[in-house]
Every structure is written in structure tokens, then in C-alpha cells.
Design an enzyme around this catalytic site. Structure first.
Site, mmCIF file in Angstrom:
data_model
loop_
_atom_site.group_PDB
_atom_site.id
_atom_site.type_symbol
_atom_site.label_atom_id
_atom_site.label_comp_id
_atom_site.label_asym_id
_atom_site.label_seq_id
_atom_site.Cartn_x
_atom_site.Cartn_y
_atom_site.Cartn_z
ATOM 1 N N SER A 63 0.828 -1.202 0.000
ATOM 2 C CA SER A 63 0.000 0.000 0.000
ATOM 3 C C SER A 63 0.860 1.248 0.000
ATOM 4 C CB SER A 63 -0.876 -0.016 1.265
ATOM 5 O OG SER A 63 -1.522 1.220 1.435
ATOM 6 N N TYR A 115 -1.673 -0.944 10.697
ATOM 7 C CA TYR A 115 -1.981 -1.472 9.351
ATOM 8 C C TYR A 115 -0.820 -1.158 8.412
ATOM 9 C CZ TYR A 115 -3.537 -1.403 4.567
ATOM 10 O OH TYR A 115 -3.586 -1.585 3.210
ATOM 11 N N LYS A 146 2.245 -3.617 6.379
ATOM 12 C CA LYS A 146 2.606 -3.625 4.960
ATOM 13 C C LYS A 146 4.122 -3.445 4.802
ATOM 14 C CE LYS A 146 -1.432 -4.349 3.417
ATOM 15 N NZ LYS A 146 -1.748 -5.684 2.873
HETATM 16 C C1 WQD Z 1 -9.299 9.492 1.288
HETATM 17 C C2 WQD Z 1 -9.457 10.981 1.570
HETATM 18 C C3 WQD Z 1 -9.767 11.484 3.882
HETATM 19 C C4 WQD Z 1 -13.661 9.573 4.342
HETATM 20 C C5 WQD Z 1 -6.937 4.321 2.922
HETATM 21 C C6 WQD Z 1 -5.913 3.454 3.554
HETATM 22 C C7 WQD Z 1 -4.960 2.951 2.510
HETATM 23 C C8 WQD Z 1 -5.714 2.305 1.401
HETATM 24 C C9 WQD Z 1 -6.740 3.272 0.817
HETATM 25 C C10 WQD Z 1 -5.785 -0.056 1.743
HETATM 26 C C11 WQD Z 1 -8.698 11.429 2.807
HETATM 27 C C12 WQD Z 1 -11.004 11.869 3.071
HETATM 28 C C13 WQD Z 1 -12.462 10.025 3.824
HETATM 29 C C14 WQD Z 1 -14.669 10.513 4.693
HETATM 30 C C15 WQD Z 1 -13.232 12.296 3.996
HETATM 31 N N1 WQD Z 1 -6.361 1.154 1.878
HETATM 32 N N2 WQD Z 1 -12.270 11.374 3.653
HETATM 33 N N3 WQD Z 1 -14.421 11.849 4.503
HETATM 34 O O1 WQD Z 1 -7.048 7.181 4.069
HETATM 35 O O2 WQD Z 1 -6.236 7.792 1.716
HETATM 36 O O3 WQD Z 1 -6.296 5.436 2.415
HETATM 37 O O4 WQD Z 1 -7.601 3.651 1.877
HETATM 38 O O5 WQD Z 1 -4.783 -0.322 1.180
HETATM 39 O O6 WQD Z 1 -4.102 2.029 3.134
HETATM 40 O O7 WQD Z 1 -5.179 4.241 4.475
HETATM 41 O O8 WQD Z 1 -8.431 6.602 2.002
HETATM 42 O O9 WQD Z 1 -10.784 6.870 1.425
HETATM 43 O O10 WQD Z 1 -10.139 6.797 3.881
HETATM 44 O O11 WQD Z 1 -9.577 8.809 2.506
HETATM 45 O O12 WQD Z 1 -13.028 13.525 3.848
HETATM 46 O O13 WQD Z 1 -15.792 10.156 5.170
HETATM 47 O O14 WQD Z 1 -10.836 11.251 1.815
HETATM 48 O O15 WQD Z 1 -9.498 12.468 4.867
HETATM 49 O O16 WQD Z 1 -8.216 12.751 2.582
HETATM 50 P P1 WQD Z 1 -6.962 6.867 2.612
HETATM 51 P P2 WQD Z 1 -9.810 7.216 2.490
#
Ligand code: WQD
Length: 338
Positions: free
Chosen positions: A124, A149, A153
Site C-alpha cells: 500500500s 496497518y 505492509k
Molecule cells: C481518502 C481521503 C480522507 C472519508 C486508505 C488506507 C490505505 C488504502 C486506501 C488499503 C482522505 C477523506 C475520507 C470521509 C473524507 N487502503 N475522507 N471523509 O485514508 O487515503 O487510504 O484507503 O490499502 O491504506 O489508508 O483513504 O478513502 O479513507 O480517505 O473527507 O468520510 O478522503 O481524509 O483525505 P486513505 P480514504
């Protein structure tokens, strides 16, 4: 050629099974069904008309995994998805993550010490943390993990790297996923988060369909073009195709070394507000959202430098953000019967 897909009934795993079958591979799936259901098997079959062989196996159970591998001695490749992947949950329950993501990987590798095997590991972009330079390349320094997590990785890649050093007949690739979104065009398989979605896009589609009241945007005071955080959102089918490209490199033993790492992203960063706007344009559905405070552990900006996967694997992403979001919406409507 028989390929084992662990966690093959999950979101990314199921999309990879479809692509493998369509490329003529014989697919064997093991899954403990902890975060999916058996009907995904029927959905895969409905798409490819080829029922994958399935066995309910928990990769944390050393004995049952060993029994499985004594039964199946003709597995030529393994794509290892079976792991836990919720960042927040990993902070609350680290030992669940170290057991499921590390112990299981060790048991898996212990079972394939003796035969020529190709092994693909789900890594990741979280291993980079907040990269100093963007787009982030595979040589970017690995930052201290922000969550158990992410740590699993990083440790997983090191376990495989060390094992490959002393196991010349093990050829492995780690694929560092950026942000997988979207669903197969048939809308028969897709992301089905249990409970409240942690990730942005399923939260958006559940808000649009009326399951959630309002999307909270975590912070608009970041040093980015519109103040909201930047990520590299890649269509899950593009991501699945990257696995097929990686597998053929391993099987044909074209690797210059027996452990390689590749970024798998689009190479384009999108802010949260840009994702919302693209979703509204793709679906015609205005989205109800509000700006709230930042989420702990979030990086400001992350998007991939994808030259290595393009030059070495001959792979690049093809779907636009809008197309990916449209497929997520089509999937959400199918799941809710709307
Ligand atoms: C994306 C953006 C949030 C939810 C995660 C894991 C990573 C991978 C992908 C597995 C960020 C914003 C989110 C919400 C928001 N998973 N957000 N409101 O954190 O980049 O990555 O998923 O491999 O390992 O860490 O993805 O979709 O949670 O967030 O504003 O209700 O959307 O702050 O900027 P992230 P995400």
C-alpha cells in the site's frame, strides 16, 4: 496454470479473480469469509461463466494452511489478499493486525519454500507516509508507519524481501496500491464495507443513495489547491489488470531480481472536493456534505509516479476518475436494488 488467490472473495481479490479467469488462468480461492460472503463466488461465475474452486480456509490457522498446501501441490502462483485493511481498526486492535497480516504471511511463505512459485503481495502507498517529493516513486524513503496497518505492509515487504534472498525459486512482487475505487462494469461485484464506511468513495455513494445523511469532509485547511487532501484514486479493474501483468512477469521470470516493488496508481492526484464534483457530474446527484476537522493520521498529499509499472510491466491505468465514480454509483444502486 493454477493460481491461488487468498482473500479472493474480497473487493480487490474478486476483481483480480475475474481478470485472471478471463486470461485463461485456473483460479483457486481461499477465504475465511470474515469480511465478505459466499455469494461473491456466484457473482464471479456470473461474470466469467467459470466457477472458481473455493475452499474456506483461515490463513491464520497454520495447520489448516499446511493441510491445504499438501492437497494442492500444483499451485504455480499466489496472489495474497487475505489480510485486514482498516487503518482506524488497526490502531484500536493492533494484535489482530499483526496476527492476520504478519503471522499469516509467514505461514504462507513457509508452505511454498520447496517449489518454484510466483508470489504477489498486496502492499500500500501508506508505506510512504507523507512523501517529501510528489509524485512518489518506488525509491522514496519508507517513513515510520502511521498505523499498525501501514506497519504490517512495511514489515510484510521486508519479510518477503528477506525470504527471497535465501529462496531463489521464489519470485515475488509487491504492488503498492494507491486508493482503489469503483466496481466491475457488470455491477455484480464491488466494494461492500461492513458498517460505516471508512473510505471516501463508499461513504459518498451511501450518502447519495440515502443510506448516510451527509458526508463529512475531513479538513479544508491543508496546503493544497482547494484546501482538501489529495489522493490517487485508481479504478479497481485497472488495479486488477496490474496484478495480471505482474503475474506474467513473474511466471516468465523476466524479473532482474526475485523481489520487485511497483506503485499502482493513476499518477494523478485529486482533492476530496474534486472527487465530490466529479461524482456529481458523473451521476447528476448533488451530494450533501459539510467540512469538519482533519482526521488523525491522514497525509496531505499522495499520488503515484507510475513510470516503473508502465515501463517494466507494460501496464498503465485507463479509466478516468469520472468513469470510476460512475461505476461505484452503478454498484451502489445495484446493491441497494435501486
Ligand atoms: C481518502 C481521503 C480522507 C472519508 C486508505 C488506507 C490505505 C488504502 C486506501 C488499503 C482522505 C477523506 C475520507 C470521509 C473524507 N487502503 N475522507 N471523509 O485514508 O487515503 O487510504 O484507503 O490499502 O491504506 O489508508 O483513504 O478513502 O479513507 O480517505 O473527507 O468520510 O478522503 O481524509 O483525505 P486513505 P480514504
Amino acid at each position: 496454470m493454477k493460481i491461488l488467490v487468498t482473500g479472493g472473495l474480497g473487493y480487490i481479490g474478486s476483481h483480480v479473480v475475474v481478470e485472471l479467469q478471463e486470461q485463461g488462468y485456473e483460479v483457486l480461492i481461499i477465504d475465511n469469509l470474515s469480511n465478505t460472503s459466499l455469494n461473491v463466488l456466484d457473482k464471479i461465475t456470473a461474470i466469467t461463466t467459470i466457477p472458481p474452486v473455493f475452499e474456506k480456509v483461515d490463513v491464520r490457522d497454520k495447520e489448516s494452511l499446511a493441510t491445504f498446501f499438501t492437497k494442492h501441490t500444483d499451485i504455480k502462483g499466489i496472489i495474497h489478499f487475505a489480510a485486514s485493511k482498516a487503518v482506524g481498526e488497526s490502531v484500536e486492535n493492533p494484535l489482530l493486525y499483526y496476527e492476520n497480516n504478519i503471522n499469516a504471511l509467514v505461514y504462507m511463505l513457509q508452505n511454498i519454500q520447496d517449489q518454484e512459485t510466483s508470489f504477489i503481495f498486496s502492499s500500500s502507498c501508506t508505506v510512504y507516509g507523507q512523501a517529501d517529493e510528489l509524485p512518489v516513486t518506488e525509491n522514496a524513503p519508507i517513513q515510520p508507519a502511521e498505523s499498525p496497518y501501514g506497519n504490517t505492509k512495511q514489515i510484510g515487504e521486508e519479510i518477503i524481501r528477506d525470504t527471497c534472498k535465501v529462496t531463489p525459486h521464489l519470485n515475488a512482487i509487491a504492488l503498492r496500491y494507491f486508493n482503489p475505487i469503483g466496481a466491475h462494469k457488470s455491477a455484480k461485484i464491488g466494494e461492500l464495507p461492513l458498517g460505516i464506511p471508512q473510505n471516501l468513495v463508499p461513504y459518498i455513494t451511501q450518502t447519495a443513495i440515502g443510506l448516510r445523511e451527509q458526508l463529512s469532509v475531513y479538513g479544508n485547511d491543508y496546503p493544497t489547491r482547494d484546501g482538501t487532501a489529495v489522493r490517487d484514486y485508481i479504478h479497481v479493474v485497472d488495479l486488477a489488470k496490474a496484478h495480471v501483468a505482474a503475474l506474467s512477469r513473474l511466471i516468465e521470470k523476466k524479473g532482474t531480481e526475485n523481489f520487485e516493488v511497483f506503485n499502482v496508481g493513476t499518477g494523478t492526484g485529486s482533492t476530496v472536493l474534486e472527487v465530490i464534483t466529479a461524482f456529481e457530474k458523473a451521476t447528476g446527484k448533488p451530494l450533501n456534505y459539510k467540512i469538519v476537522g482533519r482526521r488523525a493520521g491522514d497525509v496531505v498529499e499522495a499520488y503515484a509516479q507510475t513510470d516503473k509499472a508502465h515501463q517494466v510491466l507494460g501496464w498503465k491505468s485507463t479509466y478516468s476518475l469520472k468513469e470510476a465514480l460512475a461505476s461505484s454509483w452503478k454498484w451502489e444502486q445495484a446493491v441497494r436494488g435501486k
